[in-house]
Design a protein around this motif. Structure first.
Motif: not given
Ligand code: GDP
Length: 304
Positions: A224-229, A236-239, A254-262
């Motif tokens: 597995e090659v896991l890209l963290v965004l 920017n994450a898309l870029e 893996a998409i991080t920091k979804l808490d605290g963001t709209a």
């Protein structure tokens, strides 16, 4: 945090934008669709994905001329789910399942600061909790802080780590880690890598070299090659996803920091635009705050 708590801010902004788009309207006309389009774009769903969703809704509206705005919410949910369902299957994953290889080697890539180390720590915690043995490899040898942080996580979770001095060859660390994992009979090996973006050719070389040395020990690895965004960076994450998928083969996100963001709508854009499954989402800094991504749960949560 739970999914609902983690997505709180995204939900609030998402729903309020949609509610505003249809406020005072009794039927779904072009104006409503325009406002809805704007609402989705500003909720970080991304232009391409938004256009797809709006086109699908337009088709339904032209089929059913008497559609009212209260039905629009349900249709929107359906269509967003449709967009995600067309994305590669990702919600069959569980930490408890048997892994296809032993050791199972996960190479973790991503730009500094996105939450790579934290995600590795959370993964280690989850695999360990599911009864699997884990070994970490600190192949981001460019920053002393990266090795230190990963060491803190290895202590916190209670899993071993392979590391060398700062500045040593990342591929050598990866090689040592995999060799040690095989010798110990480890179930899961998770390797951290450096994520400097200023030099794409260098990054490509480095990841290529890491792959090759891993394959000297295990020919079909990494599995597995896991890209963290970082989800809180929205578009920017898309870029970054575009950049990394052009640089190296990425098999999961893996998409991080979804808490605290709209900006959680970006998950929809990423899942739709990259034919790579979103496997995990980060909803906090603690080791429990990693969730296996399930698109149905995600959509349900956005609209609840
Ligand atoms: P790295 O440079 O990519 O390895 O990033 P780190 O793992 O060191 O994380 C950078 C910062 O983001 C740290 O302060 C983490 O606690 C924080 N972080 C990582 N994941 C999450 C998350 O899902 N939610 C929140 N709120 N913070 C996170």
């Amino acid at each position: 945090e739970s999914l609902d708590q983690g997505l709180q801010k995204t939900k609030e902004s998402f729903l309020s934008k949609i509610t505003k788009a249809v406020a005072g309207k009794s039927s779904v006309d072009d104006e409503v669709l325009d406002s809805l389009e704007e609402a989705l774009v500003t909720a970080d769903v991304g232009i391409e994905t938004t256009v797809q969703i709006i086109e699908r809704i337009e088709k339904r509206v032209s089929r059913d001329k008497y559609l009212n705005t209260s039905e629009l919410n349900n249709i929107l949910q359906d269509e967003i789910r449709g967009v995600l369902v067309d994305a590669p299957e990702s919600n069959t994953y569980s930490f408890q399942s048997d892994l296809p290889n032993k050791p199972y080697v996960i190479l973790v890539v991503g730009v500094n600061g996105v939450g790579k180390t934290t995600t590795i720590g959370k993964l280690a915690y989850n695999f360990k909790k599911a009864g699997k043995s884990v070994l970490l490899g600190a192949a981001d040898t460019f920053r002393a802080a990266a090795v230190d942080q990963l060491t803190i996580w290895s202590d916190r979770v209670g899993v071993p780590i392979v590391k060398q001095d700062m500045g040593s060859d990342p591929a050598a660390v990866a090689f040592d880690t995999v060799q040690s994992g095989v010798a110990r009979g480890t179930d899961v090996i998770i390797i951290d890598t450096a994520g400097r973006l200023h030099n794409k050719a260098h990054l490509m070389d480095e990841l290529g070299k890491i792959r090759r040395v891993i394959q000297k020990v295990i020919p079909n690895a990494p599995h597995e090659v896991l890209l963290v965004l970082d989800g809180s960076t929205g578009q920017n994450a898309l870029e970054q996803a575009k950049h990394f998928t052009a640089t190296t083969e990425v098999s999961a996100l893996a998409i991080t920091k979804l808490d605290g963001t709209a900006k959680g709508g970006v998950v929809l854009a990423i899942a739709n635009q990259f034919k790579i499954p979103v496997k995990f989402i980060g909803v906090g800094e603690k080791m429990e705050d990693l969730l296996v991504f399930d698109k149905h749960e995600f959509v349900d949560s956005l609209f609840s």
